[in-house]
Design an enzyme around this catalytic site. Structure first.
Site, short mmCIF file in Angstrom:
data_model
loop_
_atom_site.label_atom_id
_atom_site.label_comp_id
_atom_site.label_asym_id
_atom_site.label_seq_id
_atom_site.Cartn_x
_atom_site.Cartn_y
_atom_site.Cartn_z
N GLY A 157 0.82 -1.21 0.00
CA GLY A 157 0.00 0.00 0.00
C GLY A 157 0.85 1.25 0.00
O GLY A 157 0.57 2.22 -0.72
N ASP A 158 1.90 1.25 0.80
CA ASP A 158 2.83 2.38 0.82
C ASP A 158 3.63 2.46 -0.46
O ASP A 158 3.82 3.53 -1.04
CB ASP A 158 3.79 2.25 2.01
CG ASP A 158 3.16 2.63 3.33
OD1 ASP A 158 2.17 3.38 3.32
OD2 ASP A 158 3.65 2.17 4.37
N LEU A 159 4.14 1.31 -0.90
CA LEU A 159 5.02 1.31 -2.07
C LEU A 159 4.28 1.70 -3.35
O LEU A 159 4.82 2.40 -4.20
CB LEU A 159 5.66 -0.07 -2.23
CG LEU A 159 6.58 -0.50 -1.08
CD1 LEU A 159 7.00 -1.95 -1.24
CD2 LEU A 159 7.80 0.41 -1.00
#
Length: 406
Positions: free
Chosen positions: A176-178
């Site tokens: 999700g962050d990446l």
């Protein structure tokens, strides 16, 4: 002169990175790798929490987070307390000379401080303002807090991952962050190109949830066209066969010999050419049938790999068909192929010594990335940046320090 990369494709681009932990910092780190002057701005009272993430290198009583070092290499460090008048004023003055601002606060936070995009746009119309958040700057969910797993859950990825018939499983990295990092980078560079051409900046609004939805491959169209809801499929493709994980003598390999050509070549490589012409499994469509695959095809492949190691299988077939060892992280770090691509690098961090971390996957032939510059210490370049970018004199900087603004 500020200590920045030289000769990079983004040389001369000034970035104010107010973000924390990963999605924003990684975006800034990539920009720094390619020559941008990235200024990491942290609160002197509440710095980036990633400074407290393991693993740690130690020198006496001091410690350095390897996690922080990996996502903040090549940046200059400035401390500004944005809760103070002086800190906010300094940010505005830095923004006058910046090309890009990156932040990943909850939507509305910067506006409440009086230094959101509308304010910064007034002082610098060409500014690209990249805001990364869980649900985006608009919509009914904009105010909700979010982490990586929030995005994996809300974006559908969690529901698709895991073994068939069992509970969903979180993807084993912070996807999700990446995903938000990479879409933010795309949006930022796109907006920067427009700003350089027209002199007009814009808001780049990237949501973690949106980014995850965009990574669900065919799940959306499978539902909108056929009404099929994606579910955990384990290590198998929903219909392409063979295309999955197989056991071998010392672990597992991925094998994807599903086309007629690949199947024929594989049969020859593993000494069973008769399977390529067997009328029950001689075409791709026949092998796609789940009952036929389980009864005939999969046992053949399992037999091929039994008793052979990952290295033996790769040496035997890895350059001919898609057969790849499932490597552990230690094997990846030690693999000569990883070294060939400079994907594990060593960055010196003064008395802490070198930190080995992943390198830059984007290889440019004329303006390659500079991945040798270490991460900043907290506030390390505050006076340098305020004097060279904001134009502050010594007395002004002293006043800000005495007021606790830096």
């Amino acid at each position: 002169m500020m200590p920045t990369g030289s000769g990079g494709a983004l040389a001369g681009v000034v970035v104010l990175d107010l973000s924390r932990v990963l999605a924003g910092p990684y975006c800034g780190q990539i920009l720094a790798d390619f020559g941008a002057t990235v200024i990491k701005i942290e609160s002197p009272r509440d710095p980036d929490v990633a400074r407290g993430f393991p693993p740690f290198l130690r020198h006496g009583e001091e410690e350095l987070s390897g996690y922080f070092a990996q996502y903040n290499r090549g940046k200059l460090g400035v401390t500004l307390d944005l809760a103070t008048d002086g800190g906010r004023r300094a940010l505005v003055d830095l923004a006058r000379k910046a090309d890009i601002v990156i932040e990943n606060f909850r939507p509305g936070t910067m506006d409440k401080l009086g230094i959101g995009y509308p304010v910064l746009r007034e002082v610098n119309p060409r500014l690209v303002y990249t805001a990364i958040s869980g649900y985006g700057q608009t919509g009914r969910n904009r105010a909700k807090p979010a982490f990586d797993s929030t995005a994996q859950a809300a974006g559908g990825l969690w529901s698709m991952n895991g073994a068939p018939g069992e509970v969903p499983v979180r993807v084993g990295t912070v996807l999700g962050d990446l995903a938000a990092t990479l879409f933010a980078l795309t949006g930022t560079l796109t907006a920067l190109r427009h700003a350089e051409r027209t002199g007009v900046g814009q808001l780049v609004d990237v949501a973690q949830v949106d980014s995850v939805i965009a990574l669900t491959e065919n799940a959306i169209v499978n539902y909108t066209v056929d009404g099929a809801v994606a579910a955990p499929a384990g290590n198998r493709h929903p219909w392409v066969r063979p295309y999955e994980l197989f056991p071998c003598a010392d672990g597992h390999v991925f094998f994807g010999g599903y086309t007629d050509k690949l199947w024929r070549v594989s049969c020859e490589l593993f000494g069973t050419p008769e399977h390529a012409t067997d009328p029950e499994i001689d075409t791709m469509r026949k092998r796609f049938d789940e009952e036929v695959y389980e009864r005939r095809v999969r046992p053949i492949v399992v037999h091929w790999f039994a008793g052979r190691t990952k290295a033996e299988l790769e040496a035997m077939a890895g350059e001919t068909v898609p057969l790849t060892a499932v490597r552990t992280i230690d094997e990846i770090v030690q693999d000569p192929g990883t070294a060939d691509r400079e994907m594990v690098i060593s960055v010196a961090h003064d008395e802490f010594g070198p930190v080995r971390m992943f390198g830059q996957p984007v290889k440019l032939s004329a303006t390659p990335a500079d991945v040798t510059r270490r991460a900043n210490r907290l506030g390390e370049h505050t006076e340098l940046v305020l004097s060279t970018v904001a134009g502050y004199d010594t007395a002004t900087i002293k006043e800000l320090r005495e007021a606790g603004a830096i």
